[in-house]
Design an enzyme around this catalytic site. Structure first.
Site, PDB file in Angstrom:
ATOM      1  N   CYS A 334      46.299  37.719  36.781  1.00 18.65           N
ATOM      2  CA  CYS A 334      45.793  36.535  37.486  1.00 18.65           C
ATOM      3  C   CYS A 334      46.644  36.349  38.737  1.00 18.65           C
ATOM      4  O   CYS A 334      47.401  37.246  39.117  1.00 18.65           O
ATOM      5  CB  CYS A 334      45.809  35.301  36.583  1.00 18.65           C
ATOM      6  N   THR A 335      46.560  35.193  39.377  1.00 24.64           N
ATOM      7  CA  THR A 335      47.244  34.993  40.659  1.00 24.64           C
ATOM      8  C   THR A 335      48.759  35.128  40.542  1.00 24.64           C
ATOM      9  O   THR A 335      49.379  35.939  41.228  1.00 24.64           O
ATOM     10  CB  THR A 335      46.908  33.608  41.236  1.00 24.64           C
TER      11      THR A 335
END
Length: 469
Positions: A334-335
């Site tokens: 994810c980020t």
């Protein structure tokens, strides 16, 4: 005449207290009503992490659905119960401190009174290393794009008194003229703040000096160019039930059960092998647990990007795709890594995967190590920059002409909260909404003087949960 902002700050304490009390009471009443609908399995049944609710004769298997149902059909009941909560809390000021989950109901009244004072005033002494005195320091211009920074970080840990952490963070950020959002919970802290370069570095030093976060290393704070101006909402600090809203109680799925962390180097090597070996594609899957509008402008080559609108849909996505994950090694990303902590724990709880791994530090850290690696396009961020460039690739497309484009702008329809990819040519032609129906709907509503529904046609018509094949 004093500015409106000053007027708001000068509201009398009693009015402020009443407003906060009402908000807390409504939250408590809403939560009680949702919990009253929850189905509890018999002791003889095997415990399952997936909860179910029953209301008005209808079954719900996700927190989002039952909350939406209660909000839509039982608003009056919530208001009624909130009034009862307020009535019971107004017996004495001490009772107000019972609302936050951080306070122990068995504590004596004197202890509660001390904590209720601490809620409104930082209990940290002046001059401690995690609350530095910067009154005589030149911190620079917080809105200077050339010399500013944005930092993103999180830390899962046990927090006994989240409210005190909230007060400290608000005080610290205010001193340093930082803006952004800080989420605090009994699970830890999740923050994205921006300001001058000097202020951001002082902030990081202060966080690392705090007893709860003294074990953090500098590499856990992701840095990118930016400033305070990228957070038009100013500074928002609050206590939440979850650090990242997945909608599953932490007593059911804990961050302690997260997948094995992979360094950027190990992740890069695994992905390289995955892309070059056909046999590996049947036994290993790389999964993006971000939202569709994030992966739309930047993604890892060879990875599955679920077409889901928000992270609270992740549990339902996993539940509907257990066959797809069966006996596979799943590598998640994810980020910045925080969604993977709880997301991987939920996937592991299903017991269907051979192994569950996650990219430590997320895409952000991978980009720092491999700016021209297997992540192509831009990294979406949740401020008005919308994206951080990783390389020169443009993987997004204009909604209208389908030309390569990856610069997001908010939908021009006032009622809509979607982000739009519209190239310069289409923007000049007036195509600035998320879809044609949304633009027509907004124009019609404006002409008739009525308000549109927030959910436009293209959002309402989307498939909620995709099934991978």
């Amino acid at each position: 005449m004093a500015p409106v902002t000053e007027a708001k700050q000068s509201l009398n304490p009693r009015a402020q207290r009443a407003r906060v009390l009402r908000q807390l009471a409504k939250k408590q009443a809403f939560g009680q009503l949702v919990r009253s609908c929850e189905l509890h399995p018999d002791d003889s049944q095997q415990f399952q992490c997936t909860k179910k609710w029953n209301c008005c004769g209808e079954m719900f298997d996700s927190t989002a659905d039952i909350c939406k149902h209660v909000s839509r059909l039982h608003h009056d009941k919530v208001e009624e119960e909130a009034a009862k909560v307020i009535s019971s809390l107004q017996i004495s000021d001490v009772k107000i401190t019972k609302l936050p989950r951080t306070l122990n109901s068995e504590e004596p009244n004197n202890s509660r009174k001390e904590k209720s004072v601490a809620v409104n005033k930082s209990s940290e002494p002046e001059g401690v290393s995690w609350l530095p005195d910067v009154s005589n320091m030149d911190l620079g211009d917080p809105n200077d794009e050339r010399h500013g920074l944005v930092t993103l970080f999180y830390k899962y840990c046990e927090v006994d008194r989240p409210k005190e952490l909230e007060v400290w963070q608000r005080d610290l950020c205010t001193r340093l003229k930082l803006t952004g959002k800080v989420r605090v919970s009994a699970e830890g802290i999740n923050a994205t703040v921006g300001g001058s370069s000097q202020a951001v570095h002082i902030y990081i030093q202060a966080v690392r000096a705090h007893p709860l976060f003294s074990h953090m290393i500098a590499e856990e704070f992701k840095l990118s160019p930016g400033s305070a101006r990228h957070f038009p909402g100013g500074l928002k600090v609050g206590v939440y039930q979850e650090l990242v809203p997945m909608g599953v109680d932490s007593s059911c799925v804990s961050f302690r059960e997260a997948g094995v962390h992979l360094s950027a180097e190990d992740f890069h090597e695994m992905l390289e092998q995955h892309l070059q070996t056909e046999d590996d594609k049947d036994s290993t899957v790389f999964v993006d647990c971000r939202n569709f509008y994030e992966s739309r402008i930047g993604h890892f080559l060879g990875a599955v990007a679920p077409d889901i609108r928000k992270f609270s849909y992740w549990p339902e996505y996993v539940d509907k795709n257990t066959q797809f994950f069966q006996d596979k090694t799943v590598v998640m990303f994810c980020t910045g890594g925080i969604r993977c902590e709880k997301g991987s724990a939920y996937l592991k709880s299903k017991g269907v995967c051979k192994d569950v791994l996650q990219l430590e530090g997320g895409i952000h850290k991978y980009m720092e190590k491999y700016p021209n690696g297997y992540f192509r396009g831009k990294l979406f961020v949740f401020d008005d920059r919308y994206a951080i460039p990783a390389n020169s690739d443009i993987v997004g497309k204009c909604f209208y002409c389908k030309d390569a484009w990856d610069e997001y702008k908010p939908c021009s329809s006032a009622h809509c909260h979607q982000l739009v990819l519209s190239c310069d040519r289409c923007t000049a032609a007036g195509r600035t909404a998320c879809c044609r129906e949304c633009q027509l709907q907004a124009a019609g509503a404006l002409a008739q003087g009525v308000r549109c529904r927030e959910e436009c046609a293209c959002t309402k018509g989307r498939r909620r949960i995709p099934v991978e094949t």
